[in-house]
Design a protein around this motif. Sequence first.
Motif, short mmCIF file in Angstrom:
data_model
loop_
_atom_site.label_atom_id
_atom_site.label_comp_id
_atom_site.label_asym_id
_atom_site.label_seq_id
_atom_site.Cartn_x
_atom_site.Cartn_y
_atom_site.Cartn_z
N LEU A 74 5.36 -12.00 0.71
CA LEU A 74 5.20 -11.67 -0.71
C LEU A 74 6.57 -11.39 -1.31
CD1 LEU A 74 2.13 -9.29 -0.44
CD2 LEU A 74 2.13 -11.61 -1.34
N ALA A 75 6.63 -11.39 -2.64
CA ALA A 75 7.87 -11.10 -3.34
C ALA A 75 8.27 -9.64 -3.13
CB ALA A 75 7.73 -11.39 -4.83
N GLU A 76 9.56 -9.41 -3.00
CA GLU A 76 10.07 -8.06 -2.78
C GLU A 76 9.66 -7.12 -3.92
OE1 GLU A 76 14.34 -5.74 -2.22
OE2 GLU A 76 14.28 -7.92 -2.25
N ARG A 77 9.69 -7.62 -5.13
CA ARG A 77 9.33 -6.81 -6.29
C ARG A 77 7.86 -6.36 -6.21
NH1 ARG A 77 10.44 -8.69 -12.51
NH2 ARG A 77 9.63 -6.84 -13.49
N HIS A 78 7.00 -7.28 -5.82
CA HIS A 78 5.57 -6.97 -5.70
C HIS A 78 5.34 -5.93 -4.60
CE1 HIS A 78 1.24 -7.61 -5.66
NE2 HIS A 78 1.30 -7.74 -4.35
N VAL A 79 5.97 -6.12 -3.45
CA VAL A 79 5.81 -5.18 -2.34
C VAL A 79 6.33 -3.80 -2.74
CG1 VAL A 79 6.55 -4.65 0.02
CG2 VAL A 79 5.85 -6.97 -0.57
N SER A 80 7.46 -3.76 -3.40
CA SER A 80 8.05 -2.49 -3.83
C SER A 80 7.11 -1.75 -4.77
CB SER A 80 9.38 -2.76 -4.52
OG SER A 80 9.91 -1.57 -5.05
N ARG A 81 6.52 -2.48 -5.72
CA ARG A 81 5.63 -1.85 -6.69
C ARG A 81 4.35 -1.36 -6.00
NH1 ARG A 81 5.77 -5.54 -10.67
NH2 ARG A 81 4.24 -6.83 -9.63
N GLN A 82 3.75 -2.20 -5.15
CA GLN A 82 2.50 -1.84 -4.49
C GLN A 82 2.69 -0.72 -3.47
OE1 GLN A 82 -0.79 -3.85 -4.24
NE2 GLN A 82 -0.27 -4.27 -6.37
N LEU A 83 3.86 -0.65 -2.86
CA LEU A 83 4.14 0.38 -1.86
C LEU A 83 4.08 1.78 -2.48
CD1 LEU A 83 4.91 0.71 1.13
CD2 LEU A 83 7.30 0.56 0.45
N ARG A 84 4.30 1.87 -3.76
CA ARG A 84 4.23 3.17 -4.45
C ARG A 84 2.85 3.79 -4.40
NH1 ARG A 84 7.29 0.99 -9.84
NH2 ARG A 84 9.17 0.32 -8.78
N LEU A 85 1.82 2.98 -4.22
CA LEU A 85 0.46 3.50 -4.15
C LEU A 85 0.26 4.43 -2.95
CD1 LEU A 85 -1.56 0.27 -5.01
CD2 LEU A 85 -1.22 2.28 -6.47
N ALA A 86 1.08 4.27 -1.92
CA ALA A 86 0.98 5.13 -0.74
C ALA A 86 1.54 6.52 -1.01
CB ALA A 86 1.71 4.49 0.44
N TYR A 87 2.18 6.70 -2.14
CA TYR A 87 2.79 7.99 -2.48
C TYR A 87 2.09 8.66 -3.66
CZ TYR A 87 6.32 6.40 0.74
OH TYR A 87 6.95 5.95 1.87
N LEU A 88 0.86 8.26 -3.93
CA LEU A 88 0.09 8.95 -4.97
C LEU A 88 -0.35 10.32 -4.47
CD1 LEU A 88 -2.18 6.05 -6.30
CD2 LEU A 88 -0.35 7.21 -7.55
N ALA A 89 -0.67 11.20 -5.39
CA ALA A 89 -1.12 12.55 -5.05
C ALA A 89 -2.39 12.49 -4.20
CB ALA A 89 -1.39 13.34 -6.33
N PRO A 90 -2.52 13.39 -3.24
CA PRO A 90 -3.72 13.41 -2.40
C PRO A 90 -5.02 13.49 -3.21
CG PRO A 90 -2.07 14.89 -1.51
CD PRO A 90 -1.55 14.42 -2.83
N GLU A 91 -5.02 14.28 -4.27
CA GLU A 91 -6.22 14.41 -5.10
C GLU A 91 -6.59 13.09 -5.77
OE1 GLU A 91 -9.56 15.96 -6.80
OE2 GLU A 91 -8.30 16.86 -5.27
#
Length: 127
Positions: A74-91
């Motif tokens: 996948l494109a680096e930009r796409h992976v970078s953006r989607q990877l942020r979902l792993a750092y959402l608040a636990p709630e």
Amino acid sequence: MTNFNDTIRILIPLKVCKKNGRAKILPPADHGPSADQAQDPHILRAIGRAWGWRRRMEAGEFATIQELAEAVGLAERHVSRQLRLAYLAPEVLKRLTCGREASSVSLYDLCFLAGETWQEQAERAFR
């Protein structure tokens, strides 16, 4: 042939909008969601993928996002953006995955919430 007086018309006030690039039919505003309403599968899949990528990076399998993007094709930009979902608040993650609560923002916008405080994330994601 039927006469005009024999015809029954039923009007259902629905709204059609696009969510994550797909047409979605929304019920009337006064209609509450059903108890078995499931979350958007695109959001669940993206969160799962992001957590998988995060674990692989933390395990040292990949040193950079560029290496990860090349490995998954996948494109680096796409992976970078989607990877942020792993750092959402636990709630927020709990409400999205377990609570079956629909987010008020798109998957694209959800990716950018990780930069906000945990309280702001919940407020913006579930307005």
